[in-house]
Every structure is written in C-alpha cells, then in structure tokens.
Design an enzyme around this catalytic site. Structure first.
Site, PDB file in Angstrom:
ATOM      1  N   ASP A   1       3.986  -4.906   3.637  1.00 34.63           N
ATOM      2  CA  ASP A   1       5.449  -4.929   3.749  1.00 34.63           C
ATOM      3  C   ASP A   1       5.802  -6.497   4.026  1.00 34.63           C
ATOM      4  O   ASP A   1       6.555  -7.125   3.552  1.00 34.63           O
ATOM      5  CB  ASP A   1       6.441  -4.116   4.705  1.00 34.63           C
ATOM      6  CG  ASP A   1       5.614  -4.060   6.227  1.00 34.63           C
ATOM      7  OD1 ASP A   1       4.738  -4.774   6.184  1.00 34.63           O
ATOM      8  OD2 ASP A   1       6.313  -3.502   6.868  1.00 34.63           O
TER       9      ASP A   1
ATOM     10  N   HIS B   1       0.703  -1.079  -0.010  1.00 30.78           N
ATOM     11  CA  HIS B   1      -0.134  -0.057  -0.103  1.00 30.78           C
ATOM     12  C   HIS B   1       0.712   1.271   0.083  1.00 30.78           C
ATOM     13  O   HIS B   1       2.033   1.347   0.344  1.00 30.78           O
ATOM     14  CB  HIS B   1      -0.874   0.000   1.178  1.00 30.78           C
ATOM     15  CG  HIS B   1      -0.116  -0.119   2.374  1.00 30.78           C
ATOM     16  ND1 HIS B   1       0.416   1.048   2.883  1.00 30.78           N
ATOM     17  CD2 HIS B   1       0.323  -1.118   3.144  1.00 30.78           C
ATOM     18  CE1 HIS B   1       1.233   0.785   4.200  1.00 30.78           C
ATOM     19  NE2 HIS B   1       0.975  -0.605   4.371  1.00 30.78           N
TER      20      HIS B   1
END
Ligand SMILES: *[C@@H]1O[C@H](CO)[C@@H](O)[C@H](O)[C@H]1NC(C)=O
Ligand SMILES: *[C@@H]1O[C@H](CO)[C@@H](O)[C@H](O)[C@H]1NC(C)=O
Length: 502
Positions: free
Chosen positions: A401, A119
């Site tokens: 991540d 994102h």
C-alpha cells in the site's frame, strides 16, 4: 452471534450495492474513494496492511459487452460508510468484476504493459495485546473458499521452482503460503486467489485478445520485481501463474527491491522525508482532536487490560480488519468484547484522515518525490517500447500500500481509494496504426479507466476526442512538471530533494 448476523447482513448489502453499481454501469470501486487509511498505515504499519481483494473478473468475464462509462468522481457520493469501505478493502473474491483493461479502438496496437500490485489478503502484522490471535489457516486447500480452479496447479508448479529464478535475498522465501496457523503478515488463500484472478484477467485481455507476448516469449520480455516479503513474492508469483500458466521456471527472474518506494539507487531525498514528518504530525494532531476515537481506544484498552498507549501502538485496526474480512468474531476477554462499534469509530476516523490528507497536500509533496524514481523507470521503459524495442514489454512490480498510494497521489488520483488487498494499477502503452509515430497511454486502477483523472491528462479530453493520453504528456510530467507542481523553483529530482529552508 449478533456479529455474525450483522456480517451476513452487511455482505448482502454490499452485494446489493455492487450489483446496483454494476447495473448502473458505474465505476463503483476504484474511483472515488478515500486514501484515508494510508496514513495510519504509514505510521503504524510501515509496510502495508491487509488485503482485501475484491472480485476480480472471474475467468475472463467479458468486459466487451459492457459500455464504458466513466463515472465522474465529483458527482459520486463520497464513501463514508465505514463498513462498506471495510468490505471494499477486504476485496473478497466472489462477484465478477467489471474491468476496462485493454479497451481501445481497432486501429490501436498494444505495445507494452506495466503493472503495479499490492499483495493479496494477509494475516495481521500486529497482535492485539493479551488476546488470542485469529485462527486463520494459511495452507492452500481446494475445499475452502475462496477457491480458484488453478489453485492446485499453482501449488504443484511452485513446488518445482528453484532459487535460480530469484535475486539472492528472495531465494530463502517460501513460494506459497503453507502454515496451518498463519504467521504474522503471511499471505492467505484469499490473497493467492485474488492474484490468480488478477493474472487470469490480464491473460484474457493482454495475451489472448491483444497478443502482447508471442507464445515463445523470452526472459527479457518480462520485467519482474518484488520487495523481500514472502507475501509480495507469492502475490507476484500467483499473478504471474494466472497470466502465464505453467511458465518455464528457467525463463523467470524476479529482482529484489529493498525499498517499499521502489526507489533503487535514488532513495536519498531529504525534502521527501521532511514532507513525511509534517504529514505524520498532521495525522497525529487530527487524532488528538477526535475525542470519540480517544474514548474508543480507552474502552478497548480496558477490555484487554493494557495502557491505552500500548494498545494504540499495537495498531489494533490491522488485526480487527483481519477478523472482519475473514468473518471471525472480534476478540473477547473477561472484561468484555471488542465490538463492531469500536471498529466503526476507528474506520470512520481513517476516512476523515484521508479527507484531511487530501486537503493539506503534505502527502502530495511526499508522493511527488517518493514516486518519482519508479515513474521515471516506467516512462523510460515505455519510451524504449515505443521505439520498437521488444524488451520488458510486460513489467510487474509486486508491492505494498505504501508503494501504490504515493504513485496514485503523485499522478493526481487523489480521489482514488486506498489500495485494498490485491489492488492493481496498470499503465498501457498503445500505438496508433494510422499514425505509427504516435503513442498513447491508458491508466487503469482496479479495472477502472482513470486516464483522464490524472493531473497530466485532465484537460486533454476536453480538447481532443482521442480515447487515450499522448505518451508525451506522461513523459513531460515525470521529467519536469511533477517538480514544478511541488515548488516552481525546481525542475529536477535532485534539486527538489535538496531544497534549502523547506
Ligand atoms: C460467518 O461465519 C458463520 C459461522 O461462524 C457462518 O454461519 C456464516 O455463514 C459465515 N458468513 C460468511 C459470509 O461466510
Ligand atoms: C531517470 O531516468 C534516467 C534515464 O534512465 C536516469 O539517468 C536517471 O538517473 C533517473 N532519475 C531518477 C531520479 O530516477
């Protein structure tokens, strides 16, 4: 004041570095960077960090004119400057990015593309205790930087969206950020712009140049999947909007993925969890050894007047990175201010942590098992496309991540940098028109061709002059070799996940 001047100086420095590396034709960013941040995130931020989008190509900067020179990660200087590293992580959209997506000899035809993104820039997930949280506006407005020419059209298109385009848990989520004071973890305007840019870049390369999809593309030619956070859904939508402006809402369907590893029905894997526990223990011990870090947390705890333990648990670097990326001074109290020196010590430790993580290989074990299900799904999809099926030829996974990091590590890209905001990892599948039975893959991370840095294709280039890696290499790696790499006695996911006495 000092902070601001310094920030400007650093930005100028970063711009200079970026310029230099561009003109040297070096793959600056994505390659030789440490994954160090990841672990800290794994522990504290079990869902990802901030985003720092770097500059994605501005409206189709042509990459054609640039030569493709692979940087050798071995010869590039290790990134150890914590400030440079932090700016890279912010990924502030400004400079045009050089990208190598879609580069192939004329006799190759693009067959399918699988895209994994983190994102975009987000508001922190944690607050620093007893301080005012940074005042960042998460509404989308034209007269604020960073800006993208499609921003207003994006907002207006999102307001026409309906629940029918989303698997049920996603239905209640807002389709774009809209709070005047950001909520925790909310995507910011920077984050939206980062992914509009990513989408536009992919549009220029894959649609305009390579005609991956026909203009009357159908629902089943896309595969869209996101975790249940508003920031991942909104990032996926921004990318999709950049890629297919004014797409027909009736043709869009986003699936929901409950697991940050995207492991769907194959999440149960006890050995993977054991690797993670050992990895976390390694991380903890390394932290204890760093007396400067302990001292820094102590000083910061005094400033905010809470026990050191409580401050550390609040993962202050998450919030500090937001201040840093948004050019907002670090917080102050009556006892003083949190400063750049504190930030540098924590960032430097993260870089050190990534270095040790690569050496000790516990995270690699975790990653090989953690990334298997999503890689398995990806190669299955690529094999179907290679057989000539037209479904799911563009796949988008909007993730975190903690999704991208294990995939990079499992592929052998351990030198790859920690996934910054709006990071993108792409698998391209090509057919050789001169030998239609042969298919080949290219792997790109943030626009850099890393195909020959992967463990399944590292030696290939030495033996063959081909510009890509045979699809079979990737397939064999995922079906078998990744388990052998882990422990020579297992040859499949189930055995590797249930190894006795590990
Ligand atoms: C950072 O903020 C200061 C004012 O708070 C402003 O003068 C400066 O231009 C900003 N720097 C950047 C790079 O936006
Ligand atoms: C891998 O893909 C195959 C074929 O679709 C599937 O049958 C199998 O369950 C998958 N395995 C894992 C662990 O994801």
């Amino acid at each position: 004041m000092l902070f601001r001047n310094r920030f400007l100086l650093l930005l100028a420095l970063a711009a200079l570095l970026a310029f230099l590396s561009l003109s040297l034709q070096f793959c600056e960013r994505s390659f030789p960077v440490p994954l160090s941040l990841a672990i800290i995130f794994l522990i504290f931020d079990s869902f990802p960090f901030h985003l720092i989008p770097v500059s994605t190509a501005k409206n189709g900067v042509s990459s054609k004119s640039r030569k493709r020179i692979m940087p050798d990660p071995v010869t590039e200087p290790p990134v150890t400057d914590p400030i440079y590293e932090a700016l890279w992580y912010c990924n502030i959209p400004s400079v045009a990015e050089r990208t190598m997506e879609g580069h192939a000899p004329h006799h190759f035809k693009l067959v399918s593309v699988n895209v994994f993104i983190r994102h975009g820039d987000r508001y922190p997930l944690y607050v620093i205790p007893k301080t005012k949280r940074p005042e960042i506006d998460c509404t989308l407005v034209a007269n604020r930087k960073p800006y993208h020419p499609k921003l207003e059209a994006f907002v207006s298109h999102m307001s026409k969206g309906s629940g029918a385009s989303f698997e049920s848990p996603l239905k209640g989520l807002p389709l774009y950020p809209n709070h005047p004071l950001c909520e925790m973890g909310e995507l910011t305007q920077t984050g939206v712009v980062q992914h509009l840019q990513n989408g536009q870049l992919l549009r220029d390369v894959y649609l305009k140049k390579h005609k991956l999809l026909p203009s009357d593309w159908a629902t089943d030619q896309l595969y869209l999947e996101t975790t249940g956070k508003s920031r991942t859904l909104q990032s996926g939508l921004a990318l999709l909007y950049g890629f297919l402006p004014d797409f027909d809402w009736k043709k869009i369907y986003f699936r929901h993925q409950p697991s940050a590893l995207f492991c769907s029905a194959n999440c149960y894997c006890p050995t993977r969890n054991q690797y993670l526990e050992k990895e976390q223990r390694r991380q903890y011990l390394l932290r204890l050894k760093n007396s400067q870090l302990e001292r820094t947390y102590g000083e910061m705890a005094k400033i905010v007047d809470v026990p050191t333990k409580q401050l550390r648990a609040a993962n202050p670097v998450d919030s500090m990175l937001c201040h840093f990326c948004h050019n907002v001074s670090f917080p102050c109290t009556r006892n003083g201010c949190i400063g750049m020196e504190h930030f540098k010590v924590i960032k430097t430790h993260q870089i050190e942590d990534e270095r040790e993580r690569r050496e000790k290989k516990l995270y690699l074990g975790y990653s090989l098992l953690g990334a298997h299900p999503i890689l398995n799904q990806t190669i299955n999809r690529m094999q179907r496309a290679a057989e000539g099926r037209k479904e799911e030829i563009f796949a988008l996974y909007s993730a975190h991540d903690v999704t991208l990091s294990p995939v990079l590590s499992a592929l052998g890209l351990s030198e790859a940098r920690f996934p910054r905001f709006a990071a993108r990892l792409i698998f391209e599948l090509w057919q050789d028109r001169e030998k239609p039975g042969e298919h080949a893959v290219r792997i790109l991370y943030n626009g850099v061709d890393v195909t020959f840095h992967t463990s399944f294709c590292r030696d290939h280039q030495k033996r063959s002059p081909k510009p890509m890696c045979p699809l079979e290499n990737l397939v064999h790696f995922v079906k078998r070799d990744m388990f052998v790499a882990l422990d020579s006695s297992s040859t499949n996911y189930y055995d590797a996940c249930h190894r006795e006495g590990f």
